[in-house]
Design an enzyme around this catalytic site. Structure first.
Site, mmCIF file in Angstrom:
data_model
loop_
_atom_site.group_PDB
_atom_site.id
_atom_site.type_symbol
_atom_site.label_atom_id
_atom_site.label_comp_id
_atom_site.label_asym_id
_atom_site.label_seq_id
_atom_site.Cartn_x
_atom_site.Cartn_y
_atom_site.Cartn_z
ATOM 1 N N THR A 305 0.822 -1.213 0.000
ATOM 2 C CA THR A 305 0.000 0.000 0.000
ATOM 3 C C THR A 305 0.854 1.261 0.000
ATOM 4 O OG1 THR A 305 -1.806 -1.040 1.207
ATOM 5 C CG2 THR A 305 -1.711 1.335 1.298
ATOM 6 N N HIS A 422 -8.870 -6.836 2.444
ATOM 7 C CA HIS A 422 -7.447 -7.090 2.680
ATOM 8 C C HIS A 422 -7.285 -8.534 3.104
ATOM 9 C CE1 HIS A 422 -3.446 -6.865 4.434
ATOM 10 N NE2 HIS A 422 -3.300 -5.653 3.944
HETATM 11 C C1 GP9 Z 1 -3.183 -0.630 6.513
HETATM 12 C C2 GP9 Z 1 -3.270 -0.860 5.070
HETATM 13 C C3 GP9 Z 1 -2.680 -2.167 4.620
HETATM 14 O O1 GP9 Z 1 -3.293 0.652 6.960
HETATM 15 O O2 GP9 Z 1 -3.072 0.215 4.293
HETATM 16 O O3 GP9 Z 1 -1.514 -2.113 3.913
HETATM 17 P P1 GP9 Z 1 -1.002 -3.331 3.017
HETATM 18 O O4 GP9 Z 1 -0.850 -4.526 3.920
HETATM 19 O O5 GP9 Z 1 -2.032 -3.582 1.968
HETATM 20 O O6 GP9 Z 1 0.270 -2.885 2.425
HETATM 21 MN MN MN Z 2 -2.837 -2.528 0.336
#
Ligand code: GP9
Ligand code: MN
Length: 687
Positions: A305, A422
């Site tokens: 992310t 997620h």
């Molecule tokens: C948590 C989210 C997850 O704040 O943005 O990040 P990721 O695991 O997808 O890199």
């Molecule tokens: Mn992410």
């Protein structure tokens, strides 16, 4: 003499006994502070076990240093080390209270001027109970002064000292191994300082952070202004003119960026058991006023992310390892979207996210990017059942965001980071409104369910925007940050995509994620141009009519006829409309056939593409590793100073909720809230 008595004698009359007392007190003290002052979120027996034990190895190692000294000195040095450790704990308690994060050396380095106005507010935020972090020091001091502990001046055998240190290091190694087992990539991916403390301990965190900081400043010291000059030359040479047809079509509009967590392109139009998984997004994707890309790729590395965010906000790549936002987000200078939009077109800039503010170092990096507001989890009610995985469920997050969105002065640039879709794609029964797929792969089968949930949340938000009129003057941009199903799930992927097999080339293809620009009156199309996350900022700037010539950006306007369409992956692989490189092998993009024996001309072509990709990546790395944007001072852009931003809750709410924001939706709605216009079917919110 009874056993207990002789043990007590040993404790209070020998040096080793003294060391044992200090270590035990330090351990219990640290553990108590972990539980009461930080929010480390240790779940499961392994994490709780490590949290309990992790103060021991570092305490043993550091306090053990005192044992090498002779006589009384040894006692005092142990006490001083304990005091320093307690001070570190104390400072972190205060810092954590304000910023939900641990102190880092780059923060301390810049804190004279800054940042977080820590000095100013230190008295205001200190609680009496914070001084409990000194309790081990106080108890020892009392025991020494009252002579309950008698100083033993006999020197310890050097072998014993060394043994203690070796034991400490061994325990540390063991701790690290167990931690890595529970959370792979703990040290390489640097997601969250909370994790390092939870797994390894607050002192190990200090060492880790110190090491990272030293590494970064060594690289930075080597860099100079000439490095930037050559990169500027390269960018100038590779600049493509934006498409004039779209130039400024969204000028002055609000920009709402919806971050679609782990959302792959294949979900668009995907049906499971005859039911559309993402009906709302499908509609938006095909709307006549949407520009939707179907060959748009994520380009993230380990930073997932955060790499996506780095690219979208800066048009700079993430790094080969770790997360650039975590490692450099605090200390580096950037030329980011929010700062550009604010300075060039007076945008109000904000991020909202239902997860912890410290994750991916957002609460520091966003200041460096120039975001005026950052509203993470602590701005939202979090009742039992509201939270899953990494944050609030999207429907609940959106519902609670309305009261803030409507207060933003317009035009705004607002990013909303969703998180329910997620890994591991868990959703409680009452939120499951489509059945799981049936590949039998547990990590895959919930994916359509959480994606469906996210899509419904978006449906509600869109309805609210239409109802309140915000829709008419907002450019909404949707993007998927990275894959949801990793390449390791070949069989399940093949099944989901209704293919016989799923190879590495298929995996590269499934790095496609959506990119949609949606705005009432926009001349829409499904655009087949090949592009990647690095290209979003130049494309967006062009739509907003903001000139990006001379900016340090590695992407290109995707609407331009001259877009180069060479999409780098962070590991050096790439894809173009004709060719692809996957782990060293080349393929024809259209047919998926491997290129076995290329003739000389084709070979040269492939080499040249490969070189272009590595050049891009390494130049972008040089900018981040060398902090080169500190030398970048164009006349139109004022460097962002993180210290100008205060994400403290009080200040944020005072500014945001001020009745003077005359351009806000709330103000225009006769100073009345629009919250009742937001309809949600979230079962948790049913009255
Ligand atoms: C948590 C989210 C997850 O704040 O943005 O990040 P990721 O695991 O997808 O890199
Ligand atoms: Mn992410």
């Amino acid at each position: 003499m009874s056993r207990t008595k002789s043990f007590l004698q040993w404790l209070t009359r020998t040096k080793l006994g003294f060391f044992t007392i200090v270590l035990t007190l330090f351990w219990l003290n640290t553990y108590f502070i972990y539980l009461t002052k930080f929010n480390l979120g240790a779940v499961g027996s392994m994490q709780q076990f490590l949290l309990l034990l992790n103060p021991i190895p570092a305490g043993m190692l550091l306090l053990g240093i005192g044992l090498f000294f002779k006589g009384r000195k040894s006692y005092w040095i142990i006490l001083i080390i304990d005091l320093l450790l307690s001070l570190w704990l104390f400072a972190n308690i205060l810092y954590y209270r304000e910023f939900s994060n641990f102190l880092s050396f780059s923060i301390i380095k810049t804190s004279g001027s800054t940042s977080d106005n820590l000095g100013k507010s230190i008295v205001g935020i200190t609680k009496i109970s914070d001084f409990l972090s000194f309790s081990s020091v106080v108890i020892i001091l009392i025991l020494l002064l009252t002579k309950i502990i008698k100083i033993d001046v006999r020197p310890l055998k050097i072998k014993v000292n060394a043994l203690i240190e070796v034991l400490a290091l061994t325990l540390m190694g063991l701790n690290l191994t167990m931690a890595q087992h529970d959370r792979s990539g703990l040290l390489t991916r640097t997601f969250d300082n909370n994790y390092i403390v939870k797994y390894l301990g607050i002192n190990e965190y200090a060492v880790y952070d110190g090491f990272k900081t030293a590494q970064a400043s060594a690289q930075m010291a080597k860099a100079n202004v000439n490095d930037l000059r050559s990169i500027k030359k390269y960018l100038k040479l590779n600049y493509v003119k934006p498409n004039p047809e779209y130039q400024g079509v969204a000028k002055g509009k609000n920009v709402l960026v919806i971050h679609l967590e782990s959302f792959q392109q294949f979900l668009i139009g995907y049906k499971w058991k005859g039911k559309e998984v993402t009906p709302n997004l499908n509609k938006i994707y095909h709307a006549k006023d949407s520009i939707s890309f179907d060959n748009f790729f994520n380009q993230v590395g380990q930073g997932k992310t955060s790499d996506a965010e780095m690219m979208l906000e800066n048009s700079l790549f993430g790094l080969q390892s770790g997360s650039a936002m975590s490692s450099y987000g605090t200390s580096n200078t950037f030329e980011s979207a929010p700062a550009i939009l604010h300075q060039k077109a007076d945008y109000t800039t904000a991020v909202m996210h239902g997860g912890e503010g410290s994750f991916w170092n957002r609460n520091n990096a966003y200041k460096s990017f120039g975001f005026q507001y950052f509203l993470p989890l602590n701005y939202f009610k979090n009742k039992p059942g509201y939270y899953i995985g990494y944050g609030l469920k999207d429907k609940i997050f959106f519902d609670q965001s309305i009261k803030y969105i409507e207060r933003l002065p317009q035009p705004f640039y607002l990013k909303m980071i969703t998180v329910t879709n997620h890994y591991p794609y868990d959703l409680d029964k009452k939120n499951q409104t489509i059945s799981k797929t049936d590949t039998g792969d547990e990590t895959v089968d919930g994916y359509v369910q959480t994606a469906h949930y996210l899509d419904q949340a978006i449906g509600s938000l869109m309805k609210w925007m239409k109802k309140t009129g915000l829709y008419k003057n907002t450019l909404i941009m949707f993007y998927g940050d990275h894959y949801g199903i990793s390449g390791n799930h070949h069989k399940a992927c093949a099944q989901l995509l209704k293919q016989d097999t799923f190879n590495d080339f298929d995996n590269l293809n499934s790095q496609r994620v959506p990119l949609i620009f949606h705005m009432k009156g926009l001349k829409g199309k499904i655009d087949h141009t090949y592009g990647g996350e690095i290209d979003v900022l130049p494309t967006l700037l062009n739509l907003l009519g903001i000139n990006d010539k001379g900016t340090i950006q590695f992407g290109h306007d995707l609407l331009s006829k001259d877009a180069p369409q060479i999409i780098a992956q962070r590991n050096g692989d790439f894809i173009t409309p004709e060719y692809a490189k996957v782990s060293g092998d080349y393929y024809y993009t259209k047919t998926g056939k491997e290129i076995i024996d290329p003739d000389k001309k084709l070979k040269e072509k492939l080499m040249s593409l490969s070189n272009q990709v590595t050049t891009q990546l390494s130049l972008s790395d040089r900018i981040i590793n060398g902090n080169l944007l500190r030398f970048y001072k164009p006349s139109w852009f004022k460097s962002v100073k993180p210290k100008d931003y205060n994400y403290g809750e009080q200040e944020t709410l005072d500014n945001l909720m001020s009745k003077d924001n005359k351009t806000s939706l709330w103000y225009k709605n006769h100073q009345r809230t629009t919250q009742k216009d937001f309809k949600t079917d979230a079962p948790e919110l049913k009255k």
